[in-house]
Design a protein around this motif. Structure first.
Motif, mmCIF file in Angstrom:
data_model
loop_
_atom_site.group_PDB
_atom_site.id
_atom_site.type_symbol
_atom_site.label_atom_id
_atom_site.label_comp_id
_atom_site.label_asym_id
_atom_site.label_seq_id
_atom_site.Cartn_x
_atom_site.Cartn_y
_atom_site.Cartn_z
ATOM 1 N N TYR A 251 0.899 -1.109 -0.038
ATOM 2 C CA TYR A 251 -0.047 0.176 -0.012
ATOM 3 C C TYR A 251 0.934 1.418 0.028
ATOM 4 C CZ TYR A 251 -3.849 -2.999 1.429
ATOM 5 O OH TYR A 251 -4.733 -4.070 1.574
ATOM 6 N N VAL A 252 2.162 1.157 0.629
ATOM 7 C CA VAL A 252 2.916 2.214 0.685
ATOM 8 C C VAL A 252 4.119 2.021 -0.063
ATOM 9 C CG1 VAL A 252 3.995 3.836 2.227
ATOM 10 C CG2 VAL A 252 1.881 2.812 2.982
ATOM 11 N N GLU A 253 4.474 2.916 -1.037
ATOM 12 C CA GLU A 253 5.696 2.951 -1.763
ATOM 13 C C GLU A 253 6.894 3.207 -0.994
ATOM 14 O OE1 GLU A 253 7.722 4.619 -5.844
ATOM 15 O OE2 GLU A 253 5.749 4.160 -5.867
ATOM 16 N N GLN A 254 7.958 2.361 -0.692
ATOM 17 C CA GLN A 254 9.263 2.418 -0.133
ATOM 18 C C GLN A 254 9.065 2.934 1.313
ATOM 19 O OE1 GLN A 254 10.891 4.473 -3.617
ATOM 20 N NE2 GLN A 254 12.550 3.207 -3.261
ATOM 21 N N PRO A 255 8.274 2.405 1.938
ATOM 22 C CA PRO A 255 8.015 2.850 3.447
ATOM 23 C C PRO A 255 9.295 2.770 4.408
ATOM 24 C CG PRO A 255 6.959 0.688 3.344
ATOM 25 C CD PRO A 255 7.544 1.044 1.974
ATOM 26 N N GLN A 256 9.438 3.471 5.132
ATOM 27 C CA GLN A 256 10.399 3.417 6.488
ATOM 28 C C GLN A 256 9.831 2.789 7.600
ATOM 29 O OE1 GLN A 256 12.790 6.933 7.180
ATOM 30 N NE2 GLN A 256 13.674 5.829 9.283
#
Length: 526
Positions: free
Chosen positions: A23-28
């Motif tokens: 759902y989230v691109e490249q999350p930290q």
């Protein structure tokens, strides 16, 4: 986006982070094992994180010990809470709660699977409510979904029971379940003895050279230009591996089901080198005349010559891949293919003229700069050629590829989720209209739209090797630089891997030791 994630299970961190990545691109993501609701709200309130998620599973009967089985039915209480900010900066809170039953008699492993499954369900529920996105593969982030359907079949579940299990346990959509069913049916038609092939094995032979390296590629592949010394040394080591492994297989009476030449691009080497290599294979391996299928990846049209096709014909090899990827020249230039659209068509026709009667072509959905119109053009060009099989890949941003390193730059801009989905649907519709059946499927991390790669074939023209490697029915012995051996124990089904060195010089220095290690492993297997 910076995400704070808390769950009372350390073992499932990777699985839960993979779901966030859908759902989230490249999350930290920062992971914590203990938290409370006040802390969850506070970290988002203070702008330390854009999203906070807390998951917990509670078992009133206490934790199960390793190896212990469940004596009485247990009920797991599951809670999930997510805090984010909306576009106006207001806090938004999402919650999910449900109970999960683990029946008496379940093993420790089954219990842990239910715990993991419950946490994943909670995560998916929260992320779906927040984003509005439906994940067609539900909580699955694994590579081989059809293995679940085969497992249900082997356990004696009816089609309806299997369907219900996939829908309830994994949240897979009806559309994807129907695709899995079609593929499993086609695999059992192509390989009626699929469940009886554990005592045979297949061979993968890796040639780690290409004319140039494509921008999306992370396979062991080295520019062949100017590296002839490395090629010569590499081929010497590969011939040794083939001879020694072949000797062992003959001594033990182990039969080979399929042989696959991959890479790299196996047709990067010269016609003379190909001829000597195939001669070695035929002299060294047992039952080569009865091997069900031999495939050579001739994926790069710029490596195909009349001389090389003559060598393939000499050794009775007529299943090859010629991979356009796209029929838009600008796209080929961007991804570093270094051949023209016209060359793909010319080499395909040359292969036909020289007796190649089973040709596969690969297409990629979501290449930089391409949308639905460009992909429809690729399908219309494919229609003029009608290969026996067609593999439709969805672009994946692999960690070490050039494309991933420069992700976000205008040059490598890709289509959005909806358009990627429309392209996949176009491929499905086109193959249905032209008599192709889906016969194998696999998924990858960071794949666009959380979709899949699907192999289609005209009935009777399926790649048996592709079915065997995806369904993990038998061992695949990898020979050559960068080749990985996948051991599937013929009795227990346990899967282990052994990788050859990826760099040609390291392989050249160690191929004797590498070969002996594989033979020692095979002594335990066979």
């Amino acid at each position: 986006m910076r995400v704070w994630l808390s769950a009372n299970e350390a073992a499932f961190e990777r699985s839960l982070v993979h779901l966030i990545q859908l759902y989230v691109e490249q999350p930290q993501v920062d992971y914590s094992l203990s938290a409370d609701e006040e802390q969850l709200v506070g970290i988002v309130e203070k702008d330390a994180y854009e999203m906070g998620i807390m998951l917990s599973i509670h078992d009133d009967a206490g934790e199960l010990e390793i190896g212990e089985s469940i004596k009485e039915t247990r009920y797991l209480q599951l809670k999930g809470k997510m805090v984010t900010r909306d576009a106006d900066g207001q806090l938004q809170i999402y919650t999910t709660n449900h109970e999960r039953c683990v029946e008496a008699g379940s093993s420790y492993e089954q219990y842990r699977k239910q715990v993991k499954n419950g946490l994943s369900h909670a995560m998916l529920a929260l992320m779906t409510e927040w984003s509005g996105l439906e994940q067609p593969w539900g909580i699955l982030t694994g590579v081989r979904p059809t293995k679940l359907r085969h497992d249900a079949r082997r356990r004696g579940l009816s089609s309806e029971e299997a369907r219900q299990m996939l829908k309830e346990d994994y949240l897979i959509t009806d559309e994807k379940i129907a695709l899995m069913e079609r593929i499993v049916d086609r695999q059992l038609t192509a390989l009626p003895d699929l469940d009886q092939l554990q005592k045979e094995l297949s061979i993968y032979i890796g040639i780690p050279f290409c004319p140039t390296k494509c921008a999306y590629c992370t396979f062991p592949a080295y520019d062949i230009n100017g590296r002839q010394g490395s090629v010569d040394s590499f081929l010497g080591g590969l011939h040794y591996e083939i001879r020694e492994v072949g000797r062992f297989l003959k001594e033990r009476g182990v039969r080979i089901t399929t042989i696959y030449f991959g890479g790299g691009t196996p047709t990067s080497i010269t016609a003379e080198e190909m001829d000597m290599l195939y001669e070695e294979v035929y002299e060294s391996f047992p039952n080569v005349g009865q091997v069900r299928e031999i495939t050579v990846e001739a994926g790069r049209p710029d490596t195909i010559t009349p001389e090389k096709l003559s060598v393939l014909d000499k050794w009775g090899i007529d299943r090859i891949s010629i991979n356009p990827q796209s029929y838009t020249q600008e796209t080929l230039d961007i991804i570093g293919r270094h051949h023209s659209v016209e060359e793909t068509i010319d080499k395909y026709q040359l292969a036909r003229e020289m007796g190649m009667n089973n040709i596969n072509m690969d297409l990629i959905i979501g290449l930089p700069g391409e949308g639905l119109p460009e992909f429809q053009h690729t399908l219309s060009e494919t229609q003029k050629l009608m290969p026996e099989s067609l593999t439709v890949h969805t672009l994946s941003f692999k960690r070490a590829s050039e494309m991933t390193k420069h992700r976000g730059e205008e040059k490598f801009k890709v289509a959005g989720r909806e358009e990627i989905g429309a392209m996949m649907q176009a491929a499905s519709d086109w193959t249905d209209d032209h008599g192709y059946e889906p016969y194998y499927l696999y998924r990858q991390k960071n794949i666009l739209g959380n979709l899949e790669n699907v192999g289609y074939a005209l009935p009777g023209m399926e790649s048996l090797y592709n079915i065997l490697i995806i369904e993990e029915i038998q061992s695949i012995v990898g020979l050559g630089c960068g080749a990985t051996t996948k051991w599937v124990h013929p009795v227990t089904g346990e899967i282990t891997r052994y990788a050859n060195p990826k760099e040609p010089k390291v392989y050249n220095d160690n191929y004797i030791e590498v070969t002996q290690k594989k033979i020692d492993m095979m002594k335990d297997m066979f």
